[in-house]
Design a protein around this motif. Structure first.
Motif, PDB file in Angstrom:
ATOM      1  N   PHE A  22      -7.387  -6.984 -92.436  1.00  0.00           N
ATOM      2  CA  PHE A  22      -8.631  -7.677 -92.686  1.00  0.00           C
ATOM      3  C   PHE A  22      -9.845  -6.872 -92.250  1.00  0.00           C
ATOM      4  CE2 PHE A  22      -5.358 -10.899 -91.596  1.00  0.00           C
ATOM      5  CZ  PHE A  22      -5.080 -11.262 -92.904  1.00  0.00           C
ATOM      6  N   GLY A  23      -9.665  -5.581 -91.973  1.00  0.00           N
ATOM      7  CA  GLY A  23     -10.786  -4.726 -91.633  1.00  0.00           C
ATOM      8  C   GLY A  23     -11.431  -5.038 -90.307  1.00  0.00           C
ATOM      9  N   GLY A  24     -10.674  -5.636 -89.406  1.00  0.00           N
ATOM     10  CA  GLY A  24     -11.266  -6.082 -88.145  1.00  0.00           C
ATOM     11  C   GLY A  24     -11.357  -5.015 -87.081  1.00  0.00           C
ATOM     12  N   GLY A  25     -10.660  -3.921 -87.225  1.00  0.00           N
ATOM     13  CA  GLY A  25     -10.717  -2.874 -86.224  1.00  0.00           C
ATOM     14  C   GLY A  25      -9.795  -3.141 -85.052  1.00  0.00           C
ATOM     15  N   ASP A  26     -10.008  -2.374 -83.979  1.00  0.00           N
ATOM     16  CA  ASP A  26      -9.146  -2.434 -82.805  1.00  0.00           C
ATOM     17  C   ASP A  26      -9.676  -3.460 -81.815  1.00  0.00           C
ATOM     18  OD1 ASP A  26      -7.310  -0.234 -83.456  1.00  0.00           O
ATOM     19  OD2 ASP A  26      -9.115   0.990 -83.343  1.00  0.00           O
ATOM     20  N   PHE A  27      -8.849  -4.463 -81.510  1.00  0.00           N
ATOM     21  CA  PHE A  27      -9.252  -5.514 -80.606  1.00  0.00           C
ATOM     22  C   PHE A  27      -8.136  -5.823 -79.626  1.00  0.00           C
ATOM     23  CE2 PHE A  27     -11.985  -6.642 -84.283  1.00  0.00           C
ATOM     24  CZ  PHE A  27     -13.210  -6.565 -83.636  1.00  0.00           C
ATOM     25  N   ALA A  28      -8.520  -6.548 -78.580  1.00  0.00           N
ATOM     26  CA  ALA A  28      -7.535  -7.083 -77.653  1.00  0.00           C
ATOM     27  C   ALA A  28      -7.888  -8.537 -77.353  1.00  0.00           C
ATOM     28  CB  ALA A  28      -7.498  -6.263 -76.370  1.00  0.00           C
ATOM     29  N   ARG A  40      -8.038 -15.844 -74.682  1.00  0.00           N
ATOM     30  CA  ARG A  40      -9.327 -15.212 -74.469  1.00  0.00           C
ATOM     31  C   ARG A  40      -9.354 -13.975 -75.351  1.00  0.00           C
ATOM     32  NH1 ARG A  40     -11.549 -13.810 -69.090  1.00  0.00           N
ATOM     33  NH2 ARG A  40      -9.500 -13.297 -68.291  1.00  0.00           N
ATOM     34  N   HIS A  41     -10.374 -13.868 -76.170  1.00  0.00           N
ATOM     35  CA  HIS A  41     -10.449 -12.888 -77.254  1.00  0.00           C
ATOM     36  C   HIS A  41     -11.494 -11.860 -76.891  1.00  0.00           C
ATOM     37  CE1 HIS A  41     -11.301 -12.449 -81.857  1.00  0.00           C
ATOM     38  NE2 HIS A  41     -10.770 -11.370 -81.321  1.00  0.00           N
ATOM     39  N   PHE A  42     -11.084 -10.590 -76.661  1.00  0.00           N
ATOM     40  CA  PHE A  42     -12.072  -9.614 -76.240  1.00  0.00           C
ATOM     41  C   PHE A  42     -11.893  -8.293 -76.946  1.00  0.00           C
ATOM     42  CE2 PHE A  42      -8.424  -9.026 -73.559  1.00  0.00           C
ATOM     43  CZ  PHE A  42      -8.311  -7.683 -73.409  1.00  0.00           C
TER      44      PHE A  42
END
Length: 368
Positions: A294-300, A366-368
């Protein structure tokens, strides 16, 4: 049990193909798909939510005239007595089977000499640890061949051995995860090319070396052990939807019964990810992945089973739009992390998440 929340979303240096290992309150990140010469090492502080790079590329990259390992991706690591052991991975045209050791106390690479039956070079395999023994399962070999062998390394003697297993071994697999509780290793998401294999949990009893198989409700391949129980969730969208669909629930089970039940965390969980991984840090689970579809990139993301009073206060500040200018700088930085714009919806998500969180019990994303 109490519910769970996702309150923060932060970008990470890189998550696709990266090896993550939890040590204390920190998560060490090794490598990735970048074309750097040396293996990048970053450290994530789960308290301050800050990343630091351990090695600039200068004289600190050397110890006793030995270079740090080369850059790689799809490798694995475990920690034993504050030493992180890194195995495998791929760099451009070749696979790696050299074992590397990183001392987290001195932030230096240690010389390792191993003997015994050394695993074939591989990537997209799994690694987990029981006591002082590191277990390696499956993966892809040099030319893309799948494997279903199991090796173990006794870190007290540095001797490798091939485990001769009994029972029906899993299909040759890659891109899976493995977790150990007690003497049993649980393998999730066997990527054999057959979707049915994603719906199966494979269990290896490390005392008897016997494989067991148990069915599961839906495709899952990101798994972890917390408080003596197994948790897992899917890392791909199986609904055929064109719009991205967040992962709304977990599954949990006792390792003895493997009877699964849903856990529905509060807050916005991750989207289906490619190459997802997770680290248990106290009562929190840090989930890394690339929202690649979905083109969201790198997340944690953080799955918080027991949010602290500090976290609850931060969420109250966000929910009620309280003034932040007089707060300490580090608190303001963390609040900024918790109000990151969501790339999938292009809207700020902090207040809605805070309201859902504060009106619920835990655990929580928790979305960071």
């Amino acid at each position: 049990m109490a519910d769970v929340l996702c309150t923060v979303k932060l970008r990470v240096p890189e998550s696709l193909g990266v090896c993550h290992v939890a040590v204390g309150q920190k998560v060490y990140s090794f490598g990735g798909t970048k074309t750097d010469l040396y293996l990048n090492v970053h450290v994530f502080n789960t308290v301050s939510l800050k990343w630091t790079k351990v090695f600039p590329r200068d004289d600190t990259c050397f110890k006793d005239n030995r270079e740090v390992p080369c850059m790689r991706w799809a490798h694995t690591g475990v920690v034993v007595d504050n030493v992180i052991y890194i195995l495998g991975g791929r760099r451009l045209e070749f696979c790696i089977n050299v074992l590397h050791a990183f001392d987290v106390d001195t932030h230096t690479w240690l010389h390792t000499e191993v003997s015994g039956t050394v695993p074939e070079a591989r990537y997209f395999h799994s690694a987990c640890v029981s006591g002082k023994v590191m277990y390696i399962y499956g993966g892809l070999t040099e030319h893309g061949g799948r494997t279903n062998d199991t090796y173990k390394l006794d870190t007290t003697t540095m001797v490798w051995s091939l485990t001769e297993t009994r029972g029906t071994a899993p299909p040759a697999s890659y891109g899976h995860t493995a977790s150990i509780i007690g003497t049993k290793m649980f393998v999730f998401g066997c990527g054999s090319g057959n979707d049915r294999d994603h719906n199966t949990v494979r269990v290896l009893d490390t005392e008897t070396n016997h494989w067991l198989t148990t069915p599961f409700q839906e495709p899952n391949s990101v798994a972890f052990a917390y408080n003596g129980e197994l948790y897992t969730f899917g890392d791909r969208d199986t609904g055929g939807n064109r719009l991205p669909r967040r992962i709304r629930h977990l599954w949990k089970s006792s390792p003895e019964t493997l009877s699964w039940k849903q856990v529905k965390p509060k807050g916005d969980g991750p989207f289906p990810m490619f190459g997802g991984s997770c680290c248990v840090v106290g009562d929190r689970v840090v989930v890394f992945g690339d929202d690649v579809f979905f083109g969201g990139g790198d997340f944690a993301y953080i799955l918080d089973f027991s949010p602290s009073l500090k976290t609850l206060c931060q969420l109250a500040v966000l929910q009620h739009g309280l003034e932040q200018s007089e707060l300490p700088h580090d608190i303001r930085e963390e609040l900024a992390a918790m109000t990151v714009t969501d790339d999938h919806t292009s809207t700020s998500r902090s207040k809605a998440v805070a309201e859902r969180f504060l009106s619920s019990s835990w655990p929580v994303w928790r979305h960071f």
